[in-house]
Scaffold this active site. Sequence first.
Site, short mmCIF file in Angstrom:
data_model
loop_
_atom_site.label_atom_id
_atom_site.label_comp_id
_atom_site.label_asym_id
_atom_site.label_seq_id
_atom_site.Cartn_x
_atom_site.Cartn_y
_atom_site.Cartn_z
N HIS A 126 20.36 -13.70 -3.07
CA HIS A 126 20.46 -13.26 -1.67
C HIS A 126 19.73 -14.22 -0.73
O HIS A 126 20.14 -14.41 0.40
CB HIS A 126 19.90 -11.83 -1.53
N ASP A 136 20.86 -9.21 5.62
CA ASP A 136 21.60 -9.11 4.36
C ASP A 136 22.37 -7.79 4.30
O ASP A 136 21.91 -6.77 4.82
CB ASP A 136 20.59 -9.16 3.21
N1 UPG Z 1 19.47 -21.33 -9.49
C1 UPG Z 1 18.86 -22.54 -9.74
N2 UPG Z 1 18.30 -22.75 -10.96
C2 UPG Z 1 18.32 -21.83 -11.95
C3 UPG Z 1 18.96 -20.60 -11.70
C4 UPG Z 1 19.53 -20.38 -10.46
O1 UPG Z 1 18.80 -23.43 -8.88
O2 UPG Z 1 17.77 -22.11 -13.02
C5 UPG Z 1 20.05 -21.08 -8.15
C6 UPG Z 1 21.55 -21.29 -8.13
O3 UPG Z 1 21.87 -22.61 -7.78
C7 UPG Z 1 22.01 -20.28 -7.10
C8 UPG Z 1 20.99 -19.16 -7.18
O4 UPG Z 1 19.83 -19.71 -7.80
O5 UPG Z 1 21.97 -20.85 -5.82
C9 UPG Z 1 21.45 -18.00 -8.03
O6 UPG Z 1 22.46 -17.29 -7.37
P1 UPG Z 1 23.77 -16.75 -8.09
O7 UPG Z 1 24.46 -17.82 -8.80
O8 UPG Z 1 24.58 -16.04 -7.05
O9 UPG Z 1 23.26 -15.76 -9.19
P2 UPG Z 1 22.20 -14.53 -9.17
O10 UPG Z 1 20.87 -15.03 -9.07
O11 UPG Z 1 22.54 -13.73 -10.36
O12 UPG Z 1 22.64 -13.72 -7.84
C10 UPG Z 1 22.70 -12.35 -7.46
C11 UPG Z 1 23.65 -11.48 -8.29
C12 UPG Z 1 25.06 -12.06 -8.24
C13 UPG Z 1 25.53 -12.12 -6.78
C14 UPG Z 1 24.53 -12.95 -5.97
C15 UPG Z 1 24.87 -12.99 -4.49
O13 UPG Z 1 23.19 -11.37 -9.63
O14 UPG Z 1 25.93 -11.30 -9.02
O15 UPG Z 1 26.82 -12.68 -6.68
O16 UPG Z 1 23.21 -12.40 -6.11
O17 UPG Z 1 24.93 -11.73 -3.92
#
Ligand code: UPG
Length: 461
Positions: A22, A116
């Site tokens: 988020h 959000d």
């Molecule tokens: N990221 C990193 N390094 C890591 C892990 C994650 O840079 O080791 C970043 C990634 O690039 C991204 C963010 O963290 O920008 C993660 O976001 P996302 O890929 O959307 O996954 P989640 O963290 O699981 O996000 C939550 C929900 C997902 C939803 C999203 C947006 O779990 O299902 O689509 O939020 O609402």
Amino acid sequence: MSSSSDRKLAHVALLPSAGMGHLTPFLRLAASLTLQNVNVTFITPHPTVSLAESQALSQLFASFPQIKHQQFHLLPLDNPLEDPFFEHFRLIKESSHLLSPLLSALSPPLTVFVTDMSLVSAVIPITEAISLPNYVLFTSSAKMLTLFLSYPTLDDSKAMDELDEMDVVRIRGLELVPKSLIPPPLLKKGNNILKTCFLEDSKKVAESSGILVNTFESFEQESLRTLNDCQLLLKRLPSVVAIGPLPPCDFEKGQLQLSWLHDQPAGSVVYVSFGSRTALSREQVRELGEGLVRSGRRFVWVVKDKKVDTEDNEGLEEVIGDELMERVKEKGLVVRGWLSQEDVLSHPAVGGFLSHCGWNSVTEAAWHGVRILAWPQHGDQKVNADIVERIGLGTWVKSWGWGQETVVNRAEIAEKIREIMGNESLRIQALGIKEEARKAVGSGGSSNKGLSELINIWSKF
Ligand code: UPG
């Protein structure tokens, strides 16, 4: 006609919700607005849940000193019951009365507040009381937004119970999604935190001034059209504006030197990560490691078996096991907990992404033209995986189900990795999607126009 130089500058405050999924689109929106000369105040709910969030915030403020930072101190968290991130959504809402004085005290006075989607029901009454236009940033796909908006109607509908898993859910004649894609908590009887949020927030969102979505027209044309001739709600829906994919910022680049990646041939490496808040079971982690080794492909693997990074305190050997760790290291780079995804996906050696399909990961893969092997785990991720497959950015093995439902075995994982890495037509399609993504936010592109028009409107408020 007023020129841009005599135009009043808009002052926009942004309020993200908990978790990197988020926070990330808010960081990127803040950067993008600042680069277009908008005054930005970034409101950060304090404390954050994860270390990754506080680090990302520090990087934003260090890179953009002109962005004003305002901490929003939350009430103490008592009796945490469920998911720590969802608990924080609730806590931010419960603390929302503290926002009123904070917003009113900002100088110059605010033009617009962007919040959000998970905070809408608590924030809209506050912004209404001070006559402040409130926009919503929806951090998932436009397809998921159609489900979010229609959920109160679906929840009331008895017919849902009678549908088979593969039957398509319809609302007012519109095809929404197969029932099997809907996050299981939304189908459960009784209350749970996701269901409560969906019910409260989706009813209220029609009262916002507009909805921004981190997507782009050619990626989700049909859903965007559906949303903008909206029959989903009985009330008129404010306009839905696609402003994505919000481009990754330079400050997201990591400190870790990926020298291992520099030595690998172009497009040869598969990147494996399930985002910021998905913990695989220990058994699944080990099966995945065996699958990676068996695939014979090179890989970068981010290992995560705890939901919140502050609890990630065991060493890699303990999680994976010494013997597997030895074999894994021969073929890949393995990291515990966190790696800058921007560094990995932008690297020419990376040719595939085994992803849970969190929406940011999907938009980042599109941005870099990296094909996806989808393995949705929870929430919106099956809806997103379906988009990935339909648009030709990747493939999805539906029999793997939701995370924690079954343990997917090493042989299947190895086979699917080999398949996706050998799929030349997907590789080319992904590169085409990359071009479309960049066109959308480039000068004159659909998302670029969408955001510029909003900024224009805001500067006249
Ligand atoms: N990221 C990193 N390094 C890591 C892990 C994650 O840079 O080791 C970043 C990634 O690039 C991204 C963010 O963290 O920008 C993660 O976001 P996302 O890929 O959307 O996954 P989640 O963290 O699981 O996000 C939550 C929900 C997902 C939803 C999203 C947006 O779990 O299902 O689509 O939020 O609402």
